[in-house]
Design a protein around this motif. Structure first.
Motif, PDB file in Angstrom:
ATOM      1  N   GLN A  16       0.826  -1.212   0.000  1.00  0.00           N
ATOM      2  CA  GLN A  16       0.000   0.000   0.000  1.00  0.00           C
ATOM      3  C   GLN A  16       0.861   1.263   0.000  1.00  0.00           C
ATOM      4  O   GLN A  16       0.367   2.352  -0.247  1.00  0.00           O
ATOM      5  CB  GLN A  16      -0.867   0.044   1.270  1.00  0.00           C
ATOM      6  N   THR A  17       2.134   1.107   0.367  1.00  0.00           N
ATOM      7  CA  THR A  17       3.009   2.287   0.438  1.00  0.00           C
ATOM      8  C   THR A  17       4.332   1.994  -0.258  1.00  0.00           C
ATOM      9  O   THR A  17       4.692   0.826  -0.482  1.00  0.00           O
ATOM     10  CB  THR A  17       3.348   2.647   1.911  1.00  0.00           C
ATOM     11  N   LYS A  60      -1.783  -0.283  -5.851  1.00  0.00           N
ATOM     12  CA  LYS A  60      -2.497   0.160  -4.654  1.00  0.00           C
ATOM     13  C   LYS A  60      -1.737   1.238  -3.884  1.00  0.00           C
ATOM     14  O   LYS A  60      -2.200   1.699  -2.842  1.00  0.00           O
ATOM     15  CB  LYS A  60      -2.768  -1.049  -3.742  1.00  0.00           C
ATOM     16  N   ILE A  61      -0.574   1.630  -4.372  1.00  0.00           N
ATOM     17  CA  ILE A  61       0.200   2.656  -3.660  1.00  0.00           C
ATOM     18  C   ILE A  61      -0.379   4.036  -3.977  1.00  0.00           C
ATOM     19  O   ILE A  61      -0.392   4.467  -5.126  1.00  0.00           O
ATOM     20  CB  ILE A  61       1.695   2.603  -4.045  1.00  0.00           C
ATOM     21  N   LYS A  62      -0.879   4.698  -2.923  1.00  0.00           N
ATOM     22  CA  LYS A  62      -1.519   6.008  -3.141  1.00  0.00           C
ATOM     23  C   LYS A  62      -0.482   7.062  -3.516  1.00  0.00           C
ATOM     24  O   LYS A  62       0.611   7.068  -2.997  1.00  0.00           O
ATOM     25  CB  LYS A  62      -2.254   6.433  -1.874  1.00  0.00           C
TER      26      LYS A  62
END
Ligand SMILES: Cc1cc2nc3c(=O)[nH]c(=O)nc-3n(C[C@H](O)[C@H](O)[C@H](O)COP(=O)(O)OP(=O)(O)OC[C@H]3O[C@@H](n4cnc5c(N)ncnc54)[C@H](O)[C@@H]3O)c2cc1C
Ligand code: FES
Ligand code: FES
Lengths: 299, 161
Positions: A16-17, A60-62
């Motif tokens: 996610q990051t 999925k990495i914002k």
């Protein structure tokens, strides 16, 4: 060419990051491959050119797919930004026209909806269409890695990123996160041209130019070519031919010839080396003319 | 390393929420056709060239052959089966039939979804814009002209709706 329907099984991770992503890369090393749009990677995995044990999706990495900052200071394009988002960006269209022109011509509508700018650069095809525009704009790229023996963040000029066909200077624990563009100086015009069998095809020859003209005299020229050497290249001889000179038809033709001298073309299924050399002259000349017109000078 | 691990994945397909356990190496094309029996989506080249596998992912035309199904988690997918409303065909579908833009039909689902994605963004496209939007959909039968006419006509019908 070897080709199979079924992909060899792998472990798929969806961090996610950025921090999570680089710690995965640090752990798996060259067994891991980043997956962005998949338009190069999945094709290579089907052909068994690559068989990573671990695939790391960055979808999925914002923030990795955003365009922010501003063209008067610094514009930042996230590595996972799709060609489609760049194509629709007003700022890119108005200020960095050379990049806009390149992304509009990449692949097909479906490919542009999937393909990312980071994937285009990291795949390191000599024909990668975003490379010449970014080189001509003097872009910088941001590379990050997990804490270890190296700097965890480095900013390098895009020109130094490519090491050969399919090769970059990225280490297996590093990822590209961002492309940074400087402001465009007053009096600058830029343009991109590509020649392929059909509009949607991979380039046989591509060229980008950014030219700053003051009172009819070329102050700065940045010219780059794609698909004519093992990596995208800067046509420095063509640049030197223009810089300090009054822009006219003869000098532009001379620059075209100088540009063609610098190429190291390969012969492949798309064209012969001789063809690429002849076409390079013409395309360098044309791209300079178009850039000059945008800087307000007709040739 | 825990390869082959099936991941629980939830996405919406043609308006229905679907929860499936998917192996990471399965493409969206595999899952639509083999697990969900949605065989309207076709498999042509599986290398991104032909567009037969085109579906809409969050409204945008993408290639299901180059999309890992697990990465579609949380997204909204529309296939050709999701375009008609019951027995009522979508204007693009009727226009394709009336203009003879279908022959063998293999490319048609992909063509129609690409055209649908275009019309969502641009309700009044020029023939040039239609050609550009459909350049990623190869057809071995129609010669494309009738396809372009069908899309122009469908755009007109949708604008009147
Ligand atoms: C039909 C078709 C037409 C095409 N036409 C063109 C064209 O006209 N011009 C052109 O230039 N290309 C073209 N391509 C090639 C391709 O679409 C582009 O190169 C695209 O930009 C790749 O991006 P991606 O996000 O799909 O990359 P992926 O396939 O996801 O990744 C490509 C490579 O980059 C690595 N990578 C991705 N992101 C990162 C990151 N952030 N950090 C480190 N490594 C990373 C991956 O591990 C992989 O090795 C075409 C492809 C197809 C299938
Ligand atoms: S099957 Fe996906 S593009 Fe041909
Ligand atoms: S109708 Fe047969 S391939 Fe298009």
């Amino acid at each position: 060419m070897y080709y199979t329907r079924i992909l060899k099984p792998f472990n798929l991770l969806m961090p996610q990051t950025i921090d999570e992503a680089i710690s995965i890369l640090a752990k798996y090393g060259n067994k891991a491959k980043i997956l962005a749009g998949g338009t190069d990677l999945l094709v290579k995995m089907r052909q068994r050119v690559l068989t990573p044990g671990c695939v790391v999706s960055v979808n999925k990495i914002k923030g990795l797919n955003a365009i922010d900052g501003d063209p008067k200071g610094e514009l930042r394009i996230g590595a996972a930004t799709t060609m489609r988002s760049i194509e629709s960006s007003r700022v890119v269209q108005d200020y960095y026209t050379v990049l806009h022109e390149a992304v509009c011509q990449i692949g097909t509508a479906q490919v542009r909806n999937m393909a990312t700018i980071g994937g285009n650069l990291c795949n390191a095809s000599p024909a990668a269409d975003t490379a010449p525009p970014l080189i001509s704009l003097g872009a910088e790229i941001k590379i990050v890695s997990a804490p270890g023996n190296r700097e965890t963040t480095r900013l390098i000029p895009i020109e130094g990123f490519f090491a050969g066909p399919g090769k970059t200077i990225l280490q297996s624990d590093e990822m590209l996160t961002e492309i940074r563009l400087k402001p465009i100086a007053k009096g600058t015009g830029c343009a991109f041209l590509k020649i392929g069998r059909l509009g949607v095809d991979i380039s046989k020859v591509s060229a980008a130019a950014c030219i700053r003209i003051v009172d009819g005299v070329c102050k700065v020229a940045r010219i780059s070519l794609g698909a004519v050497a093992p990596t995208p290249i800067r046509a420095k001889k063509a640049e030197i031919t223009l810089e300090g000179k009054k822009i006219c038809e003869d000098i532009v033709a001379e620059a075209g010839d100088a540009g063609a001298e610098e190429i190291r073309p390969v012969k492949d299924m798309r064209s012969t080396a001789d063809y690429r050399r002849e076409v390079s002259k013409v395309i360098v000349r044309r791209v300079i003319i178009r850039a000059c017109q945008r800087a307000g000078v007709d040739v | 390393m825990q390869t082959h691990m099936k991941s629980p994945t939830t996405f919406t397909v043609n308006g229905r929420t679907i929860r499936v356990e998917i192996e990471p190496h399965k493409t969206l094309l595999d899952v639509l056709r083999d697990d969900l029996d949605l065989t309207g989506t076709k498999c042509g080249c599986e290398t991104g060239e032909c567009g037969a596998c085109t579906v809409l992912l969050d409204g945008k035309a993408v290639l299901s052959c180059l999309t890992l199904a697990v990465t579609a988690d949380g997204k909204n997918i529309v296939t050709i089966e999701g375009l008609s409303e019951g027995e009522a065909l979508h204007p693009l579908q009727s226009a394709f039939i009336e203009h003879g833009a279908i022959q063998c039909g293999y490319c048609t689902p992909g063509m129609i979804l690409s055209a649908n994605s275009l019309l969502n963004d641009n309700p009044n496209p020029t023939p040039e814009e239609i050609k550009k939007a459909l350049s990623g959909n190869l057809c071995r039968c129609t010669g494309y002209q009738k396809v372009i006419e069908a899309v122009e006509d469908a755009a007109k019908r949708i604008r009147r709706m």
